[in-house]
Motif scaffolding. Structure first.
Motif, PDB file in Angstrom:
ATOM      1  N   LEU A   1       0.830  -1.212   0.000  1.00  0.00           N
ATOM      2  CA  LEU A   1       0.000   0.000   0.000  1.00  0.00           C
ATOM      3  C   LEU A   1       0.864   1.261   0.000  1.00  0.00           C
ATOM      4  N   VAL A   2       0.403   2.283  -0.699  1.00  0.00           N
ATOM      5  CA  VAL A   2       1.140   3.551  -0.781  1.00  0.00           C
ATOM      6  C   VAL A   2       1.478   4.061   0.618  1.00  0.00           C
ATOM      7  N   ASN A   3       2.774   4.316   0.812  1.00  0.00           N
ATOM      8  CA  ASN A   3       3.236   4.909   2.069  1.00  0.00           C
ATOM      9  C   ASN A   3       3.477   6.391   1.774  1.00  0.00           C
ATOM     10  N   THR A   4       2.578   7.233   2.279  1.00  0.00           N
ATOM     11  CA  THR A   4       2.616   8.652   1.915  1.00  0.00           C
ATOM     12  C   THR A   4       3.945   9.309   2.326  1.00  0.00           C
ATOM     13  N   LEU A   5       4.616   8.763   3.338  1.00  0.00           N
ATOM     14  CA  LEU A   5       5.873   9.358   3.816  1.00  0.00           C
ATOM     15  C   LEU A   5       7.000   9.225   2.784  1.00  0.00           C
ATOM     16  N   GLU A   6       6.795   8.343   1.781  1.00  0.00           N
ATOM     17  CA  GLU A   6       7.847   8.131   0.772  1.00  0.00           C
ATOM     18  C   GLU A   6       7.499   8.804  -0.567  1.00  0.00           C
ATOM     19  N   ILE A   7       6.742   9.847  -0.510  1.00  0.00           N
ATOM     20  CA  ILE A   7       6.278  10.455  -1.757  1.00  0.00           C
ATOM     21  C   ILE A   7       7.444  10.961  -2.637  1.00  0.00           C
ATOM     22  N   ASP A   8       8.522  11.415  -2.017  1.00  0.00           N
ATOM     23  CA  ASP A   8       9.650  11.907  -2.830  1.00  0.00           C
ATOM     24  C   ASP A   8      10.218  10.796  -3.705  1.00  0.00           C
ATOM     25  N   ARG A   9      10.359   9.613  -3.116  1.00  0.00           N
ATOM     26  CA  ARG A   9      10.862   8.454  -3.869  1.00  0.00           C
ATOM     27  C   ARG A   9       9.908   8.082  -5.000  1.00  0.00           C
ATOM     28  N   MET A  10       8.618   8.114  -4.686  1.00  0.00           N
ATOM     29  CA  MET A  10       7.597   7.757  -5.686  1.00  0.00           C
ATOM     30  C   MET A  10       7.650   8.729  -6.849  1.00  0.00           C
ATOM     31  N   ARG A  11       7.782  10.017  -6.502  1.00  0.00           N
ATOM     32  CA  ARG A  11       7.839  11.066  -7.523  1.00  0.00           C
ATOM     33  C   ARG A  11       9.049  10.836  -8.436  1.00  0.00           C
ATOM     34  N   ALA A  12      10.187  10.565  -7.819  1.00  0.00           N
ATOM     35  CA  ALA A  12      11.422  10.383  -8.605  1.00  0.00           C
ATOM     36  C   ALA A  12      11.329   9.139  -9.490  1.00  0.00           C
ATOM     37  N   LEU A  13      10.800   8.054  -8.929  1.00  0.00           N
ATOM     38  CA  LEU A  13      10.727   6.811  -9.713  1.00  0.00           C
ATOM     39  C   LEU A  13       9.726   6.918 -10.861  1.00  0.00           C
ATOM     40  N   SER A  14       8.604   7.592 -10.588  1.00  0.00           N
ATOM     41  CA  SER A  14       7.562   7.697 -11.625  1.00  0.00           C
ATOM     42  C   SER A  14       8.064   8.500 -12.826  1.00  0.00           C
TER      43      SER A  14
ATOM     44  N   LYS B   1       7.942   2.934 -15.602  1.00  0.00           N
ATOM     45  CA  LYS B   1       6.495   2.732 -15.501  1.00  0.00           C
ATOM     46  C   LYS B   1       6.268   2.126 -14.114  1.00  0.00           C
ATOM     47  N   LEU B   2       5.820   2.959 -13.191  1.00  0.00           N
ATOM     48  CA  LEU B   2       5.702   2.545 -11.788  1.00  0.00           C
ATOM     49  C   LEU B   2       4.247   2.268 -11.431  1.00  0.00           C
ATOM     50  N   GLY B   3       4.008   1.111 -10.839  1.00  0.00           N
ATOM     51  CA  GLY B   3       2.656   0.770 -10.391  1.00  0.00           C
ATOM     52  C   GLY B   3       2.581   0.792  -8.876  1.00  0.00           C
ATOM     53  N   VAL B   4       1.443   1.257  -8.353  1.00  0.00           N
ATOM     54  CA  VAL B   4       1.240   1.247  -6.898  1.00  0.00           C
ATOM     55  C   VAL B   4      -0.166   0.741  -6.602  1.00  0.00           C
ATOM     56  N   ILE B   5      -0.423   0.424  -5.325  1.00  0.00           N
ATOM     57  CA  ILE B   5      -1.761  -0.049  -4.968  1.00  0.00           C
ATOM     58  C   ILE B   5      -2.391   0.872  -3.915  1.00  0.00           C
ATOM     59  N   VAL B   6      -3.698   1.051  -4.039  1.00  0.00           N
ATOM     60  CA  VAL B   6      -4.417   1.917  -3.096  1.00  0.00           C
ATOM     61  C   VAL B   6      -5.689   1.214  -2.636  1.00  0.00           C
ATOM     62  N   GLU B   7      -6.206   1.688  -1.502  1.00  0.00           N
ATOM     63  CA  GLU B   7      -7.488   1.149  -1.039  1.00  0.00           C
ATOM     64  C   GLU B   7      -8.386   2.271  -0.489  1.00  0.00           C
ATOM     65  N   SER B   8      -8.041   3.521  -0.839  1.00  0.00           N
ATOM     66  CA  SER B   8      -8.913   4.609  -0.381  1.00  0.00           C
ATOM     67  C   SER B   8      -8.859   5.796  -1.333  1.00  0.00           C
ATOM     68  N   VAL B   9      -9.941   6.561  -1.337  1.00  0.00           N
ATOM     69  CA  VAL B   9     -10.031   7.761  -2.165  1.00  0.00           C
ATOM     70  C   VAL B   9      -8.992   8.788  -1.700  1.00  0.00           C
ATOM     71  N   ASP B  10      -8.748   8.828  -0.389  1.00  0.00           N
ATOM     72  CA  ASP B  10      -7.767   9.780   0.157  1.00  0.00           C
ATOM     73  C   ASP B  10      -6.392   9.590  -0.471  1.00  0.00           C
ATOM     74  N   ARG B  11      -5.968   8.309  -0.578  1.00  0.00           N
ATOM     75  CA  ARG B  11      -4.639   8.033  -1.144  1.00  0.00           C
ATOM     76  C   ARG B  11      -4.598   8.445  -2.620  1.00  0.00           C
ATOM     77  N   VAL B  12      -5.711   8.268  -3.303  1.00  0.00           N
ATOM     78  CA  VAL B  12      -5.769   8.647  -4.719  1.00  0.00           C
ATOM     79  C   VAL B  12      -5.587  10.162  -4.841  1.00  0.00           C
ATOM     80  N   LYS B  13      -6.301  10.899  -4.001  1.00  0.00           N
ATOM     81  CA  LYS B  13      -6.204  12.368  -4.044  1.00  0.00           C
ATOM     82  C   LYS B  13      -4.798  12.817  -3.699  1.00  0.00           C
ATOM     83  N   PHE B  14      -4.231  12.160  -2.711  1.00  0.00           N
ATOM     84  CA  PHE B  14      -2.857  12.472  -2.297  1.00  0.00           C
ATOM     85  C   PHE B  14      -1.905  12.329  -3.488  1.00  0.00           C
ATOM     86  N   LEU B  15      -2.005  11.207  -4.186  1.00  0.00           N
ATOM     87  CA  LEU B  15      -1.113  10.966  -5.337  1.00  0.00           C
ATOM     88  C   LEU B  15      -1.333  12.043  -6.401  1.00  0.00           C
TER      89      LEU B  15
END
Ligand code: PLP
Length: 369
Positions: free
Chosen positions: A85-98, A102-116
């Motif tokens: 599940l997306v760990n919001t604390l690692e957003i910098d890494r996610m941003r750099a990798l994306s 082609k980076l895939g992640v998994i979510v289970e809430s609307v909040d995480r989608v909005k965050f991304l």
């Protein structure tokens, strides 16, 4: 063997030919099922072993952390799903990798989608995590309103590209025998497809279905109505997989080589240098007996099948206690020999050991901090 491989301390041995056969079997099944093979690389965590998969046509992989995704991206993999599940604390890494793969992640809430959507500058592939009965993470497969809300939220921005539905039926590990595992596999496929069909009726078309744990993928003949499978452990298997009926003992491709440091004839037990810091503390209980691995003999240039009535009875930090109900096996070991043990959980043992030694004496490295 001790001299050949120069073993002095606990060492994780890898039978490359067995691993390649396990890989070929799974890759062939995916190919014959017309399903994408996206193996989980958290088991081996090694760029060199990852390269073996390329020979079987694998171009997309699964990992369990962004750090692992970075490691494999640095070794040429550019289609990677982080099935955690997306760990919001690692957003910098996610941003750099994306930005670079082609980076895939998994979510289970609307909040995480909005965050991304707020945080990302490059598109990311997003999967909805579905719980089909394991109960670890994910939206219940029957909670259609939530699936729909997340699907709608994903469509609000080009940053989040809705790939489909991802499930992990880890409860196959709690079942013995093929029949039950096939049943869980089929139920999982059926439940995720039910979500996909309902989302299609609501206008979300061409969604993919991603499933696959090693027990389910090992016992099923055809992967059926899914887009991709993600088993990982099958490359090595282990004593748990054998105990639950996912593989034969001869398929297990890793063994710990542990120096024998004490022998107690009156107790018919041995102490080996090899404990929880080498194996992990995982165990498996079957027929009321707890086991931390299975002892195998060395036979010329490979290990043989598990010895009868020899038990890895307990592990403390660096010690392993081996109990014998088999006198001739006990007599065949001396202090200063090396004992071979098939691990209970190869993913955790590999993670602890940090490197492999092949039977040809080659060292294979792994991702390290
Ligand atoms: N997918 C996910 C989300 C997982 O968590 C795991 C393993 O835990 C796998 C795939 C691979 O399953 P296995 O370890 O049974 O091969």
């Amino acid at each position: 063997m001790t001299q050949l491989l120069n073993i002095q301390t606990p060492t994780l041995l890898l039978d490359k030919q067995k691993a390649l056969r396990n890989l070929e079997r799974m890759a062939k099944k995916a190919h014959q099922s017309n399903v994408r093979f996206r193996p989980h690389f958290k088991t081996h965590q090694s760029a060199e072993i990852g390269d073996w998969f390329r020979d079987f046509g694998v171009t997309s992989i699964t990992v369990s952390s962004l750090r692992m995704a970075e490691y494999f991206a640095n070794h040429g993999w550019n289609d990677i799903t982080v099935a955690f599940l997306v760990n919001t604390l690692e957003i910098d890494r996610m941003r750099a990798l994306s930005e670079r793969i082609k980076l895939g992640v998994i979510v289970e809430s609307v909040d995480r989608v909005k965050f991304l959507q707020q945080q990302l500058k490059h598109p990311i592939q997003v999967w909805q995590k579905i719980d089909t009965g394991y109960g670890r993470t994910g939206i219940q497969w029957g909670d259609f309103e939530i699936h729909l809300q997340i699907a709608k939220a994903l469509n609000q921005s080009d940053m989040t590209q809705f790939q489909g539905l991802l499930a992990h039926a880890g409860h196959t590990y709690a079942t013995l025998g093929t029949h039950k595992k096939v049943e869980i596999y089929d139920t999982t496929v059926q439940r995720v497809n039910q979500v996909r069909d309902r989302l299609a009726e609501a206008g979300f078309n061409d969604l993919k279905v991603s499933i696959g744990d090693t027990p389910g993928c090992s016992v099923i003949d055809n992967f059926g109505n899914v887009s991709e499978v993600r088993p990982g452990n099958f490359i090595f298997y282990d004593w748990t997989q054998h105990s639950v009926g996912s593989c034969d003992a001869e398929n297990i491709a890793v063994a710990m080589a542990c120096p024998i440091v004490a022998k107690y004839p009156e107790k018919k037990s041995l102490t080996v240098y090899g404990g929880a810091v080498h194996f992990s503390k995982d165990s498996f209980t079957k027929d009321g007996r707890i086991s931390f691995g299975a002892v195998v003999p060395w036979q010329n240039d490979h290990w043989g099948l598990p010895l009868d009535r020899v038990h890895v009875a307990s592990l403390s930090q660096e010690h392993g206690l081996i109990e014998f109900g088999n006198q001739s096996a006990f007599d065949s070991y001396s202090v200063g020999d090396v004992m071979l043990v098939l691990p209970i959980h190869s993913c955790l043992t590999a993670d602890k050991m940090g490197a492999y030694r092949t039977l040809e004496g080659e060292t294979i490295s792994m991702m390290r901090l």
